[in-house]
Design a protein around this motif. Sequence first.
Motif, short mmCIF file in Angstrom:
data_model
loop_
_atom_site.label_atom_id
_atom_site.label_comp_id
_atom_site.label_asym_id
_atom_site.label_seq_id
_atom_site.Cartn_x
_atom_site.Cartn_y
_atom_site.Cartn_z
N GLY A 157 4.47 -3.67 -10.76
CA GLY A 157 3.73 -2.75 -9.90
C GLY A 157 3.62 -3.16 -8.45
O GLY A 157 3.21 -2.37 -7.61
N SER A 158 3.98 -4.39 -8.12
CA SER A 158 3.75 -4.88 -6.76
C SER A 158 5.00 -5.40 -6.05
O SER A 158 5.17 -5.19 -4.86
N ARG A 159 5.86 -6.08 -6.80
CA ARG A 159 6.96 -6.81 -6.17
C ARG A 159 8.23 -5.96 -6.18
O ARG A 159 8.82 -5.70 -7.21
N HIS B 29 9.59 -1.53 -8.53
CA HIS B 29 8.62 -2.61 -8.32
C HIS B 29 8.29 -3.33 -9.63
O HIS B 29 7.77 -2.72 -10.57
N LEU C 40 5.80 4.36 8.07
CA LEU C 40 4.93 3.21 7.82
C LEU C 40 5.35 2.46 6.57
O LEU C 40 5.87 3.04 5.63
N ASP C 41 5.08 1.15 6.56
CA ASP C 41 5.29 0.40 5.32
C ASP C 41 4.05 0.55 4.44
O ASP C 41 3.07 1.20 4.83
N ALA D 290 9.87 -9.18 1.89
CA ALA D 290 8.97 -8.02 1.79
C ALA D 290 7.80 -8.35 0.87
O ALA D 290 6.65 -7.98 1.14
N ASN D 291 8.09 -9.05 -0.21
CA ASN D 291 7.04 -9.37 -1.17
C ASN D 291 6.09 -10.45 -0.65
O ASN D 291 4.93 -10.50 -1.03
N HIS E 272 6.35 8.91 -1.69
CA HIS E 272 7.56 9.17 -0.90
C HIS E 272 7.74 10.66 -0.62
O HIS E 272 8.63 11.03 0.14
N GLY F 298 -0.16 -10.04 -3.93
CA GLY F 298 0.88 -9.94 -2.91
C GLY F 298 1.90 -8.90 -3.29
O GLY F 298 1.62 -7.97 -4.04
N GLY F 299 3.10 -9.07 -2.76
CA GLY F 299 4.14 -8.09 -3.02
C GLY F 299 4.17 -7.02 -1.96
O GLY F 299 3.26 -6.91 -1.13
N HIS F 300 5.23 -6.24 -2.02
CA HIS F 300 5.44 -5.18 -1.04
C HIS F 300 4.41 -4.06 -1.21
O HIS F 300 4.07 -3.37 -0.26
N HIS F 301 3.92 -3.91 -2.43
CA HIS F 301 3.03 -2.80 -2.78
C HIS F 301 1.89 -3.42 -3.60
O HIS F 301 1.83 -3.25 -4.82
N PRO F 302 1.00 -4.16 -2.94
CA PRO F 302 0.03 -4.97 -3.70
C PRO F 302 -0.88 -4.11 -4.57
O PRO F 302 -1.54 -3.19 -4.07
N GLN F 303 -0.88 -4.39 -5.84
CA GLN F 303 -1.74 -3.67 -6.78
C GLN F 303 -2.26 -4.65 -7.83
O GLN F 303 -1.52 -5.49 -8.34
N SER G 272 8.37 -6.38 7.13
CA SER G 272 7.77 -5.07 6.88
C SER G 272 8.84 -4.12 6.35
O SER G 272 9.84 -3.89 7.02
N TYR G 273 8.61 -3.60 5.15
CA TYR G 273 9.63 -2.77 4.51
C TYR G 273 9.15 -1.32 4.42
O TYR G 273 8.20 -1.02 3.72
N VAL G 274 9.84 -0.44 5.13
CA VAL G 274 9.51 0.98 5.12
C VAL G 274 10.45 1.66 4.12
O VAL G 274 11.53 2.12 4.46
N GLU G 275 9.98 1.71 2.88
CA GLU G 275 10.80 2.21 1.77
C GLU G 275 10.84 3.73 1.80
O GLU G 275 9.79 4.39 1.82
N GLN G 276 12.02 4.30 1.78
CA GLN G 276 12.16 5.75 1.83
C GLN G 276 13.23 6.21 0.86
O GLN G 276 14.16 5.47 0.55
N ARG H 192 11.55 -5.85 10.37
CA ARG H 192 11.13 -4.58 9.79
C ARG H 192 12.40 -3.88 9.32
O ARG H 192 13.43 -3.94 9.99
#
Lengths: 489, 489
Positions: free
Chosen positions: A362-364, A359, B427-428, A90-91, B410, B461-466, A96-100, A76
């Motif tokens: 939109g996702s990766r 990203h 949270l991720d 992460a992708n 964010h 997939g991806g960190h932010h799946p959309q 687990s990536y908690v992006e801030q 994480r």
Amino acid sequence: MSEKMITATAEAAAGLIKDGMTVAMSGWAMAGYPKAVPEELVCRRKGGESLAVNLVTGANVPWLDEKLGAEGIISRRAPMIASRTLAAQANKGTMSYVEQQMNKMPKLLRSGKFGKIDVAVVEALGFNENGELIPTSSIGMTSHLLDAADSIIVEINKAQPELLRELHDIHIPAAPPKTQPIPMVSTAQRIGQTGIAVDKSKIRFIVETDIPERMGAQPKGTEVTARIASHLFNFLQQEYKGWKGKLPPVQLGFGSIADSIADAFQHSAFHDLQFYCGGVTEPVMELLASGRASAVSAGGLGMSERVEQILAETPKLSERFVLRNGDLTNNAEVIGRLGVIALNTGIEMDIYGNVNSSHIAGSRVVNGIGGGAGFAQSAGLSVMMIQSTAKGGAISGIVPMVSHLDISEHDIDIVITENGLADLRGLDDVERADVIIGNCASDAYKPQLAAYLVKARENCGGHHPQLPDDAFTWHRRLKEEGTMLEKDI
Amino acid sequence: MSEKMITATAEAAAGLIKDGMTVAMSGWAMAGYPKAVPEELVCRRKGGESLAVNLVTGANVPWLDEKLGAEGIISRRAPMIASRTLAAQANKGTMSYVEQQMNKMPKLLRSGKFGKIDVAVVEALGFNENGELIPTSSIGMTSHLLDAADSIIVEINKAQPELLRELHDIHIPAAPPKTQPIPMVSTAQRIGQTGIAVDKSKIRFIVETDIPERMGAQPKGTEVTARIASHLFNFLQQEYKGWKGKLPPVQLGFGSIADSIADAFQHSAFHDLQFYCGGVTEPVMELLASGRASAVSAGGLGMSERVEQILAETPKLSERFVLRNGDLTNNAEVIGRLGVIALNTGIEMDIYGNVNSSHIAGSRVVNGIGGGAGFAQSAGLSVMMIQSTAKGGAISGIVPMVSHLDISEHDIDIVITENGLADLRGLDDVERADVIIGNCASDAYKPQLAAYLVKARENCGGHHPQLPDDAFTWHRRLKEEGTMLEKDI
């Protein structure tokens, strides 16, 4: 110092770190991270030990991400990743990536929401006469990480230049309701302490190291990025013509566009330049060396042999160069007060000026939002620079609708590509689209973008005409046909 | 005062305003706007004169938008619209809307990018002994508008309570590089002047009026918004349990959710409440009247008979209530320092916490971004409240992907609907989606949202799946079938 605090080998100190722990490490803007203890963790993992931790740093520390990430030691990660290896994890969903955002870190660390920090590992030059810890090439969030940690390991790195001692200026604003105004009104002003107060009873091990910190090779400017820099400089000369060759402090990041801009500053008529940056590397330090820059404030200093030489040879260094903690480097109060010119880059921008900086499709995730959005929100002038195409023209940097949004159109004043500049201030949404397409898009994509805008205005209308189905056809076409370009337009 | 400055009828003064001009008017948060000159413009237009102007105010002034907009007198509008009439014109493309965040107005007005301001029309109580203009129920951007205008008309409104004189606190931060720290550390602290410096030679007409300022009826809380308030209060009690019944200053807007929250504050155990708001109306003023609130700072005061009564009856009013100019009410430096609890609302939110607060279906503007994003970015705690459904369940307040993005995930800490609360801190992205769907979405939409998330994780997939194609099916279904709800799930 505490009786518990003993000088130890990295191996012994690293023994504090167990599988499943939350571990904080120093580091900010690629600088000032621990080196020996992470190497020990890698050894243990390679030796077959089950070892994965929740890693928290102040900001981007690619060396840690690559070193630990390659062995799967990071389960994480907060608040930013800066490595292809970790981004891939992460992708894939295996990490687990908690992006801030960087400027949110003080309040988030104080909230305890990253979890209890079991061990903090920080790099230092040593301690001062007050027993305060003296950081190295960055300060970052180290003060907050030390406060939050149960146990502390300090790596004292003899290879970091002793000259750094005179560069730190550490000011930790109190949490509300006790927060006071930050008494800073100029870039290189010193308002704080030289060391970080630390509860000595928590320091369990001191590890002595002698490992030079070296950045990897950084991207160089190209002919295309030089054109972006050229448009920027023409604009700055007009915009600040009353400033007699000076400018407000400039925020500049890393990468090929930043390299071209630093190069342009080296040869421009601007003088007494000031830089207020999250981190600086050789190009900005060369401006200090040449005398073009008279004041540099940075959160991290990307070390190299040349940077060490500049530190050693620059007269009155501590009056001209300040290393600040992350509470200040990305602080909205200070950025707004100084009227910083924020020079940011992104992955894609839409026709209205919204920016995706993190990203792909939109996702990766690539890296993460970092500090850019915060600078853009608070800047005196927010500039977004992007290449009009990527991958040999298969990707347009200007798209109908961004697939992910990190920086709002309302936080962007100026857009620049190698083709030209669009000043968005005072324009309505359709006017914005007209100047972004007209001045900034690549010729290959202009007809497609203009046709989209016409269709969106006709078929959907509204103040901010968007046809999501049509807009995302661009990203779908790229995936399926290998290009965003329409064949029959 | 200037020899040019003469007392005149509204008709004579309004004669300064010609077709095609850029006109600035005072007004902020629905308060403190000129009344007689706009009425004259309406008369002239109704009389057949070709008359349309570029209208700039500090922030939202619904009375002006409705009054002038209904007659088509506004050809261009910045920075915010607050009227259905004007929104319809912006969406039809017959009126040009330059949507801006409130906190950007000082720098944008100084940049001159809204165009040369031909005439400024401002409401005042009069002038003080130093010849400074005394505003009425708001201060807003009036200082900047007066600076930028060629000519000035002052409406002195005898119907505005004289009591307002002791409430203003005007502090205009200098532009960079001369900006100094804002010396303000508490909500009701006075740091400025009571009047606005004005170049008298530009004042062409004084118009005396006697027109009470009255807000229209405001939305009342409902059973659903009361449940949102209830979740909020349970959370606040936990989050600030070390604060002994106090809270950081609260930013609260208008509308039914705000009404329920004010009502809950009236009956909660919190005491010595502080409010730091863009504007306040009766509900917050009732908290001052009851003694629940001990300090209120506002940019505008929504006037009513009851508000005038509270002003008259509240002891030591000027120690407890401060009317500030817009440079301060929405200032990132102050909001961050005070650790403001920002209570914002939106139109829709996505499963990751991104918020659309301005545009229906991504294109059609309702009001505009206003001050919400700025508060969310700088707040000590950023709370987003939204009803989980609208239009009898046809619309889900939580969608896979917002159709327009004003406030980034964010910049949101806490999400609340009538169903529950999600704490996003630490949270991720997928964890965020899980708690937002699980705690906040309506039962009717939970299966659909959960199925989307599963599909996005599997197919993309991806960190932010959309999956934008799937995501925008929701908005398409609403348009085509009248509901976002899938039939067969």
